[in-house]
Design an enzyme around this catalytic site. Structure first.
Site, PDB file in Angstrom:
ATOM      1  CG  ASN A   1      -2.017   0.994   1.145  1.00 15.18           C
ATOM      2  OD1 ASN A   1      -1.897   1.976   0.420  1.00 15.18           O
ATOM      3  ND2 ASN A   1      -3.076   0.798   1.901  1.00 15.18           N
ATOM      4  CG  ASP A   2       1.853   3.000   3.690  1.00 18.64           C
ATOM      5  OD1 ASP A   2       0.697   3.329   3.364  1.00 18.64           O
ATOM      6  OD2 ASP A   2       2.189   2.709   4.844  1.00 18.64           O
ATOM      7  CB  VAL A   3       6.063   0.437  -0.767  1.00 19.35           C
ATOM      8  CG1 VAL A   3       6.518   0.286   0.669  1.00 19.35           C
ATOM      9  CG2 VAL A   3       5.326  -0.790  -1.228  1.00 19.35           C
TER      10      VAL A   3
END
Ligand SMILES: NC(=O)c1ccc[n+]([C@@H]2O[C@H](COP(=O)([O-])OP(=O)(O)OC[C@H]3O[C@@H](n4cnc5c(N)ncnc54)[C@H](OP(=O)(O)O)[C@@H]3O)[C@@H](O)[C@H]2O)c1
Ligand SMILES: NC(=O)c1ccc[n+]([C@@H]2O[C@H](COP(=O)([O-])OP(=O)(O)OC[C@H]3O[C@@H](n4cnc5c(N)ncnc54)[C@H](OP(=O)(O)O)[C@@H]3O)[C@@H](O)[C@H]2O)c1
Lengths: 457, 102, 102, 457
Positions: free
Chosen positions: A383-385
């Site tokens: 998600n964040d990456v």
């Protein structure tokens, strides 16, 4: 200890150094680790032979027990639980140095001030490492809530504990023999401090904490080495200290946060809610059947794994799908972000476990320039990456963090259970892009469904 | 400790720090988890101190307990750390190697 | 020399060799000529020995000649080596820097 | 010397190390060299202050004289003469350590065996370095013929000289005071040995010789450091030794020859004749006007400079042509082979002198993969480093040496004075390829003719 045996310590240090050097390539890393352990064995043998020890009985008991427990733990743990195992080992190491310092005091209570000071430092670092690592282990393994525990007056309380410890340490160092009570209080306080310092840190930041504690124990070993004039301790301590500092720096840089932000900000305390609620846009959802059609036609596929891959234990299913795609004529690569998952290199270990050859694992900097030519990018529980806000939205907390630019692929298939947020607790525009398709569900289940489609075809 | 020895030990410290940073900066991110567990294993060098403690404990029960426990824990750290690192590194295979295996 | 000092000096030697190889292997081939002249300048550290010689020469003419000549030659090596390296390195410019200069 | 001053030596060693570290990028290299020289200054000051020296008079004389000579030489020498200047400096360093050892013996003739041995080792390495470097300087600067000087019985003679030296050294080490004659004989013999060892080596191999001698002087400094227990000597010696060994290895590898082949084979003794005579194929020769037409139309140009650029001092003319091509809209890069010219990095220094920005200087491994898309590759006085025989002809002496694959460019323009051979003394198929054009003449003159064509247009 006599001269010739001291020369063996040089050899030990050299073996540790050589071991680290060979760790610079996956092809030689295993041999490096073996050489390093040989160095440790040599150091133990030299210590046992070169000193006139009173009895070997308790040594034998301790070593046999430790070897059995250590070997069992190392063999039985699942690869997905690696972060917590490292935390646990780290804690044991900390407790061991605390006990050695305690023993020193117990057998010669009238230490000179200099030695008493280092006993205090060893107890302090060892104790904080021990309980801090235990808390980290609890948070990583889910035995404790991963949420940062914040309460009013937390910072003043910590400051108070530290001041009390320093005062106690001063009293102890000046008159160790007369202050046994103080020493016991110090033991308790360091244990408490370790807990207090780590509970306000979010579960996903635990790898940073462990690296930092590890680097502190290296520095403590250095300090001890100066005191007992033991060169191998100085060298080993420096190596461990350097490794911890470098890993900490890499993680902070990859998350685009400062170390003090990690340690003191309670980052992640709001992560479960997130901004998902206010979202009005619609993400396009697909079935495994639709995803199969896209993948079947793709010539070039990149998998981007994230923490969800570890949660779902989906590494084997991912490998299987990758193999099928390759058999189908597609070029398959894995794009690994340096802080995907919950510890540095986490994804590499999981995929290696599933037998993905390491020449298929591409680093972020290698994969990004080729992203425009990728037909399908399959995001597995990341998600964040892959959040493009890191590139474009200056107000985002992750702005400036380098990402894997999945959104530049022709089509993006995202496997996760919901539109929910990841560790950083922020929404992700990627899910709403024109070229994005959500494949909802547990990552392992989704991958297995795709594998079944390929096999049926 | 003589001034001369202090100088030499400081020199060793300085050089070890330089060598450590140079070597570890070269470890690729692929191997950062094994690096973490491996350097954790190396930090189990406290085992040396624990051995000296347990080997000179005498008859004092508390001393025996402290020494033996220290040896046990440090050994867990060393043995477990190296084995788990070995297990991880054993999984890293090149494409060719992998095909030869199967 | 005591056995202890010998051990420490050997340790320093081992670490310095490791650090030296790691650092020098990283010098890009672009800079190999300055590396050659620079490490040649560093090897002029014999100047330290030459100073001790020339400073304790006494009245013996041959000793004075030897000491002074040693200082002269070592100084040429050091000063010339560093300056010529500096002159070379000063020429290495990025495109941007070069445009700013002109 | 007292403790605190000893700590300054640690700082000196750290500055040398930092200096080398900053040499890893052209952007920081100059600062690194300055820090390194600061370390040297500190070491000198500490030595002067920390020892009770009898007189400063001769020190002052020596330092002033040395500084003036060194500074003048460094400022006045032409960049193309860099290899011989380094050889000369290296020789002076060797002679200085010989003199220091001689002084040691002169002031205390009754040395203990251990010290006498190191005096002998210092004299040996210092003397060989001195005369060996002088011969290298002579060959590089053209004062001596670059041809290897071979004569019957050479190897036995060298062996004899070495045995005589070792016997003399043994006698001297056992009874230094009684053997002054022997010492003087040793002085003469080492000087002779340096000459004998270097004359059979070809002029173009001199950089290898200098690197090797430099690394020996590092090792000698290490040995001295152990004797007088001087840490900074040990560390500096190790650094210099490592640098010499690495540079030697790089050169041997890039030439695909072993070190013993370089030192003992008399390589290059047949170089001037070569196989040119038996050549029956025709090379296509062009005029500067023809070359201008090709370059004018090119979108992507790579210059490959070689030893001929240095001989012709053509670096400024090359830069000028490069600038004109860029102004004309072409992408211009310089492809630098690691052993182009006569010392490692030789071409980089020359082109930097001519103000070519270092981001335009590409290493061999960066330029080769793009060679197929290059319109015109301009080879300026290079020969061996672009010889395709290294890739294809197993019988060639340079087979296996990596080259710049100029022949893969769409068109190759080769500037040299004839179809003659280069350092390795072998013919070059590149000159006869369909896409090759020879532009005969001195490289500088040819480049200036091209520049004139561009300016006239
Ligand atoms: N690696 C390190 O060293 C390290 C250290 C400290 C911090 N961090 C931080 O950790 C984060 C790592 O990023 P990431 O992209 O790997 O992970 P992430 O941003 O935390 O996102 C993980 C995603 O996986 C999904 N997921 C969870 N269980 C799943 C399952 N069973 N099946 C499918 N999906 C599942 C979750 O979405 P759903 O709930 O919708 O399924 C979640 O959004 C970064 O913010 C990084 O800064 C990393
Ligand atoms: N760099 C190092 O560290 C190093 C060290 C040791 C050995 N080497 C060896 O040196 C060689 C270097 O290769 P290289 O390609 O640079 O040089 P090269 O093979 O020696 O060829 C140089 C060419 O330049 C031409 N030339 C000479 N003067 C010229 C002038 N005024 N104008 C135009 N052309 C001129 C010569 O041909 P014409 O006579 O036809 O003009 C000659 O063929 C390699 O064999 C390498 O192994 C290098």
């Amino acid at each position: 200890m006599s001269g010739p045996l001291q020369f063996v310590y040089i050899l030990c240090a050299f073996l540790f150094i050589l071991g680290l050097k060979l760790l610079s390539s996956p092809a030689t890393a295993r041999r490096g680790n073996q050489l390093s352990s040989l160095g440790m064995l040599l150091a133990v043998v030299v210590t046992l032979l070169g000193n006139e020890l009173l009895s070997f009985q308790w040594i034998a008991v301790g070593m046999v027990a430790g070897a059995i427990i250590g070997a069992l733990a190392a063999r039985l743990v699942a690869m997905t639980s690696m972060p917590e195992l490292v935390a646990l080992f780290n804690g044991f190491g900390g407790l061991a140095s605390l006990l050695v310092a305690w023993f020193e005091y117990q057998s010669h209570p009238d230490l000179i001030t200099f030695t008493a000071t280092t006993v205090f430092v060893s107890v302090l670092i060892g104790g904080v490492t021990f309980t801090g690592s235990l808390v980290a282990w609890g948070k990583l393994s889910g035995r404790l809530s991963g949420r940062p525990i914040l309460f009013p007056g937390q910072h003043p309380l910590n400051a108070l504990a530290i001041v009390a410890l320093l005062v106690g340490g001063m009293m102890f160092a000046l008159e160790p023999a007369a202050n046994e009570q103080v020493f016991h209080a110090i033991l308790g306080m360091t244990a408490l401090l370790g807990i207090l310092l780590v509970i306000p840190i979010g579960g996903a930041d635990m790898p940073v904490v462990i690296s930092l504690l590890n680097s502190y124990s290296g520095l403590a070993a250095c300090a001890t080495g100066f005191v007992i004039q033991n060169t191998v301790l100085i060298v080993t301590g420096s190596l461990v200290g350097a490794s911890g500092i470098i890993l900490t720096r890499i993680m902070c840089k990859a998350m685009n946060r400062s170390l003090s932000n990690v340690l003191f900000s309670g980052f992640g305390s709001t992560s479960s809610g997130g901004q998902g609620g206010t979202e009005t846009r619609e993400a396009k959802s697909v079935t495994a059947g639709d995803a199969y059609v896209m993948l079947e036609a793709a010539r070039s596929v990149v998998f981007v794994p994230g923490y969800g891959l570890a949660v779902a234990q989906a590494q084997h299913a991912a490998r299987e799908l990758g193999d099928l795609l390759e058999a189908n004529g597609a070029e398959v690569r894995y794009g690994i972000h340096p802080v995907a998952g919950r510890m540095p290199g986490h994804m590499n270990v999981l995929l290696a476990e599933a037998n993905v050859p390491y020449d298929q694992l591409s680093e972020m900097d290698a994969i990004n320039p080729t992203m425009d030519t990728v037909d399908v990018c399959v995001v597995i529980g990341a998600n964040d990456v892959v959040n493009p806000a890191a590139l474009t939205e200056e107000s985002s907390p992750i702005y400036g963090m380098p990402i894997i630019e999945a959104h530049r692929a022709r089509t993006v298939i995202i496997m996760k259970r919901s539109l929910g947020v990841g560790f950083a607790g922020i929404g992700n525009d990627l899910f709403y892009k024109d070229n994005s398709r959500m494949l909802f569900g547990d990552a392992k289940a989704s991958l297995q469904a795709l594998v079944a489609e390929f096999k049926d075809a | 400790m003589s001034a001369e020895t202090a100088v030499l030990l400081t020199f060793i410290f300085m050089l070890a720090v330089v060598a450590g940073f140079e070597l570890i900066a070269k470890v690729p991110s692929t191997l950062h988890t094994p690096l973490m567990s491996g350097s954790n294993a190396i930090s189990g060098i406290t085992l040396v101190g624990a051995l000296l403690a347990a080997g000179s404990a005498g008859d004092d029960t508390l001393a025996i307990v402290l020494g033996t426990l220290a040896v046990t824990l440090a050994t867990i750290n060393v043995v477990g750390g190296y084995l788990v690192t070995d297990r991880m590194l054993d999984m890293f295979r090149k494409k060719k190697e992998r095909e030869e295996d199967s």
